[in-house]
Design an enzyme around this catalytic site. Structure first.
Site, PDB file in Angstrom:
ATOM      1  CB  CYS A   1      -0.979  -0.021   1.176  1.00 58.23           C
ATOM      2  SG  CYS A   1      -0.202   0.012   2.804  1.00 58.23           S
TER       3      CYS A   1
ATOM      4  CG  ASN B   1       4.462  -1.608   5.043  1.00 59.18           C
ATOM      5  OD1 ASN B   1       5.596  -1.901   5.405  1.00 59.18           O
ATOM      6  ND2 ASN B   1       3.513  -2.503   4.956  1.00 59.18           N
TER       7      ASN B   1
ATOM      8  CB  CYS C   1      -3.614   1.676   7.083  1.00 54.55           C
ATOM      9  SG  CYS C   1      -3.362   3.158   8.076  1.00 54.55           S
TER      10      CYS C   1
ATOM     11  CB  SER D   1       0.195  -3.500   2.758  1.00 55.20           C
ATOM     12  OG  SER D   1       1.084  -2.606   3.366  1.00 55.20           O
TER      13      SER D   1
ATOM     14  CG  ASP E   1      -5.286   5.994   2.391  1.00 61.23           C
ATOM     15  OD1 ASP E   1      -5.336   5.593   3.567  1.00 61.23           O
ATOM     16  OD2 ASP E   1      -4.438   6.771   1.961  1.00 61.23           O
TER      17      ASP E   1
HETATM   18  P1  4NP Z   1      -1.743   2.817   4.078  1.00 59.69           P
HETATM   19  O1  4NP Z   1      -2.388   4.166   4.665  1.00 59.69           O
HETATM   20  O2  4NP Z   1      -1.203   3.162   2.705  1.00 59.69           O
HETATM   21  O3  4NP Z   1      -2.886   1.871   4.013  1.00 59.69           O
HETATM   22  O4  4NP Z   1      -0.661   2.407   5.059  1.00 59.69           O
HETATM   23  C1  4NP Z   1      -1.728   5.388   4.691  1.00 59.69           C
HETATM   24  C2  4NP Z   1      -0.774   5.635   5.656  1.00 59.69           C
HETATM   25  C3  4NP Z   1      -0.149   6.869   5.692  1.00 59.69           C
HETATM   26  C4  4NP Z   1      -0.468   7.854   4.775  1.00 59.69           C
HETATM   27  C5  4NP Z   1      -1.422   7.596   3.803  1.00 59.69           C
HETATM   28  C6  4NP Z   1      -2.038   6.368   3.770  1.00 59.69           C
HETATM   29  N1  4NP Z   1       0.153   9.121   4.856  1.00 59.69           N
HETATM   30  O5  4NP Z   1      -0.185   9.995   4.027  1.00 59.69           O
HETATM   31  O6  4NP Z   1       1.037   9.319   5.696  1.00 59.69           O
END
Ligand code: 4NP
Length: 162
Positions: free
Chosen positions: A11, A14, A16, A18, A129
């Site tokens: 994702c 990494n 949330c 994945s 997301d």
């Molecule tokens: P993930 O979620 O891709 O499912 O781990 C996110 C985690 C952090 C961010 C965006 C999505 N961020 O912008 O920091």
């Protein structure tokens, strides 16, 4: 014994989606008594959260299902394309980024959208997301990840005659 079958979930951060998919898939494989046959991991397309544990909301959703997540966030590397036969991404943004990297290092790599294995997905093949949304988002994300991981395991079992 033959080499383990590599499955990498990817994702953006990494922390949330994945690591949750990694934990859910690891548990499904364990329940089927096939842990020794698999090499399962997750990674992000960015290093924004490298070295961090999964997001507290992800950990909570996993705990409610009896899953303990121990992953430490990392960015995907060129070496992952040699190690993992199945590279499984959450959304089309991840897909574009991973395919761009694959073109340079491993043009034959097969990159899959996780929800292409979710029988309830319809036309929308993204795991959204949940990072900026509320806790309900994490529940929905878990449910789609679980359905899709079952479908992914069926797919891999049929390809590998397991
Ligand atoms: P993930 O979620 O891709 O499912 O781990 C996110 C985690 C952090 C961010 C965006 C999505 N961020 O912008 O920091």
């Amino acid at each position: 014994m033959s080499d383990p079958i590599g499955v990498l979930f990817v994702c953006l951060g990494n922390i949330c989606r994945s690591p949750l998919a990694e934990g859910v898939f690891r548990e499904l494989v364990r329940q089927e008594g096939m842990s020794e046959r698999f090499d399962i991991d997750s990674a992000g397309t960015t290093d924004y959260h490298a070295g961090e544990s999964p997001d507290a909301r992800t950990v909570e959703v996993a705990q409610r299902r009896g899953l303990r997540l121990t992953h430490e966030a990392r960015r995907i590397t060129a070496g992952d394309f040699g190690r993992f036969e199945y590279i499984v991404v959450m959304d089309t943004n991840n897909l574009a980024k991973v395919q761009r990297l694959a073109e340079r290092v491993h043009p034959d790599a097969e990159v899959h959208l996780l929800r292409s294995f979710d029988p309830a997905a319809g036309k929308d093949l993204e795991v959204p997301d949940p990072y900026f949304g509320g806790p309900r988002g994490f529940e929905d994300v878990h449910d789609m990840i679980e359905r899709a991981c079952r479908g992914l395991l069926d797919h891999i079992r049929s390809e590998h005659a397991l």
